[in-house]
Design a protein around this motif. Structure first.
Motif, PDB file in Angstrom:
ATOM      1  N   SER A  16       0.832  -1.213   0.000  1.00  0.00           N
ATOM      2  CA  SER A  16       0.000   0.000   0.000  1.00  0.00           C
ATOM      3  C   SER A  16       0.863   1.260   0.000  1.00  0.00           C
ATOM      4  O   SER A  16       0.653   2.182   0.784  1.00  0.00           O
ATOM      5  N   LEU A  17       1.822   1.279  -0.891  1.00  0.00           N
ATOM      6  CA  LEU A  17       2.787   2.384  -0.906  1.00  0.00           C
ATOM      7  C   LEU A  17       2.112   3.703  -1.254  1.00  0.00           C
ATOM      8  O   LEU A  17       1.190   3.760  -2.081  1.00  0.00           O
ATOM      9  N   LYS A  18       2.609   4.745  -0.626  1.00  0.00           N
ATOM     10  CA  LYS A  18       2.095   6.095  -0.813  1.00  0.00           C
ATOM     11  C   LYS A  18       3.178   6.991  -1.405  1.00  0.00           C
ATOM     12  O   LYS A  18       4.367   6.670  -1.321  1.00  0.00           O
ATOM     13  N   LEU A  19       2.755   8.111  -1.973  1.00  0.00           N
ATOM     14  CA  LEU A  19       3.716   9.045  -2.541  1.00  0.00           C
ATOM     15  C   LEU A  19       4.763   9.456  -1.510  1.00  0.00           C
ATOM     16  O   LEU A  19       5.947   9.598  -1.837  1.00  0.00           O
ATOM     17  N   GLU A  20       4.334   9.617  -0.275  1.00  0.00           N
ATOM     18  CA  GLU A  20       5.239  10.075   0.777  1.00  0.00           C
ATOM     19  C   GLU A  20       6.223   9.010   1.244  1.00  0.00           C
ATOM     20  O   GLU A  20       7.078   9.287   2.079  1.00  0.00           O
ATOM     21  N   ASP A  21       6.109   7.794   0.701  1.00  0.00           N
ATOM     22  CA  ASP A  21       7.102   6.760   1.001  1.00  0.00           C
ATOM     23  C   ASP A  21       8.327   6.886   0.108  1.00  0.00           C
ATOM     24  O   ASP A  21       9.312   6.162   0.297  1.00  0.00           O
ATOM     25  N   THR A  22       8.292   7.772  -0.864  1.00  0.00           N
ATOM     26  CA  THR A  22       9.427   7.974  -1.747  1.00  0.00           C
ATOM     27  C   THR A  22      10.638   8.456  -0.954  1.00  0.00           C
ATOM     28  O   THR A  22      10.569   9.449  -0.237  1.00  0.00           O
ATOM     29  N   ALA A  23      11.738   7.722  -1.081  1.00  0.00           N
ATOM     30  CA  ALA A  23      12.952   8.033  -0.321  1.00  0.00           C
ATOM     31  C   ALA A  23      14.043   7.034  -0.695  1.00  0.00           C
ATOM     32  O   ALA A  23      13.779   6.035  -1.370  1.00  0.00           O
ATOM     33  N   VAL A  24      15.240   7.304  -0.225  1.00  0.00           N
ATOM     34  CA  VAL A  24      16.296   6.306  -0.242  1.00  0.00           C
ATOM     35  C   VAL A  24      16.187   5.515   1.058  1.00  0.00           C
ATOM     36  O   VAL A  24      16.121   6.109   2.143  1.00  0.00           O
ATOM     37  N   TYR A  25      16.150   4.214   0.947  1.00  0.00           N
ATOM     38  CA  TYR A  25      15.988   3.338   2.100  1.00  0.00           C
ATOM     39  C   TYR A  25      17.334   2.705   2.454  1.00  0.00           C
ATOM     40  O   TYR A  25      18.024   2.178   1.581  1.00  0.00           O
ATOM     41  N   TYR A  26      17.652   2.757   3.740  1.00  0.00           N
ATOM     42  CA  TYR A  26      18.913   2.240   4.252  1.00  0.00           C
ATOM     43  C   TYR A  26      18.657   1.174   5.313  1.00  0.00           C
ATOM     44  O   TYR A  26      17.742   1.320   6.130  1.00  0.00           O
ATOM     45  N   CYS A  27      19.494   0.160   5.323  1.00  0.00           N
ATOM     46  CA  CYS A  27      19.480  -0.762   6.451  1.00  0.00           C
ATOM     47  C   CYS A  27      20.702  -0.479   7.322  1.00  0.00           C
ATOM     48  O   CYS A  27      21.687   0.099   6.864  1.00  0.00           O
ATOM     49  N   ALA A  28      20.600  -0.884   8.568  1.00  0.00           N
ATOM     50  CA  ALA A  28      21.670  -0.583   9.515  1.00  0.00           C
ATOM     51  C   ALA A  28      21.697  -1.627  10.620  1.00  0.00           C
ATOM     52  O   ALA A  28      20.675  -2.250  10.935  1.00  0.00           O
ATOM     53  N   ILE A  29      22.870  -1.800  11.211  1.00  0.00           N
ATOM     54  CA  ILE A  29      23.045  -2.695  12.348  1.00  0.00           C
ATOM     55  C   ILE A  29      22.996  -1.874  13.626  1.00  0.00           C
ATOM     56  O   ILE A  29      23.732  -0.885  13.764  1.00  0.00           O
ATOM     57  N   GLY A  30      22.137  -2.283  14.541  1.00  0.00           N
ATOM     58  CA  GLY A  30      21.966  -1.545  15.777  1.00  0.00           C
ATOM     59  C   GLY A  30      22.515  -2.282  16.978  1.00  0.00           C
ATOM     60  O   GLY A  30      23.270  -3.243  16.834  1.00  0.00           O
ATOM     61  N   PRO A  31      22.124  -1.850  18.179  1.00  0.00           N
ATOM     62  CA  PRO A  31      22.636  -2.478  19.404  1.00  0.00           C
ATOM     63  C   PRO A  31      22.018  -3.846  19.638  1.00  0.00           C
ATOM     64  O   PRO A  31      21.013  -4.201  19.030  1.00  0.00           O
TER      65      PRO A  31
END
Length: 124
Positions: free
Chosen positions: A85-100
């Protein structure tokens, strides 16, 4: 050397779906929390979702709750983000990351390793 590589981004119409993947290499993957973030043009990087090491406990930003699902496959050192159900406001560069290891923070400063990002563009 830890390396995270995101894939699966692209152009999709509003209401459509995409599945992002993030493959980790260079260290033991399973102990840490993994997170997804996104950054739209002119905006700060923001938290999207996180998942604890066991793959059961998850956390989502309010803006994506009910539409996005985070999951992980520790045997393959990979974390996923299913986006529906993607929306226009979901437009972005998506990053994954390792956390604590013992928490699921939403602040970028608490994540140590980052991928290069994958572009998601939602069109009308």
């Amino acid at each position: 050397q830890v390396q995270l590589v995101e894939s699966g981004g692209g152009l999709v119409q509003a209401g459509g779906s995409l599945r992002l993947s993030c493959a980790a290499s260079g260290r033991t993957f399973s102990p840490e929390t993994m997170g997804w973030f996104r950054q739209a043009p002119g905006k700060e990087r923001e938290f999207v979702a996180a998942i604890r090491r066991g793959g059961i406990v998850t956390k989502y930003a309010d803006s994506v709750k009910g539409r996005f699902t985070i999951s992980r496959d520790n045997a393959k050192s990979t974390v996923f983000l299913q986006m529906n159900s993607l929306k226009l406001e979901d437009t972005a560069v998506y990053y994954c990351a390792i956390g604590p290891r013992w928490s699921m923070p939403s602040r970028t400063s608490e994540y140590n390793y980052w991928g290069q990002g994958t572009q998601v563009t939602v069109s009308s």
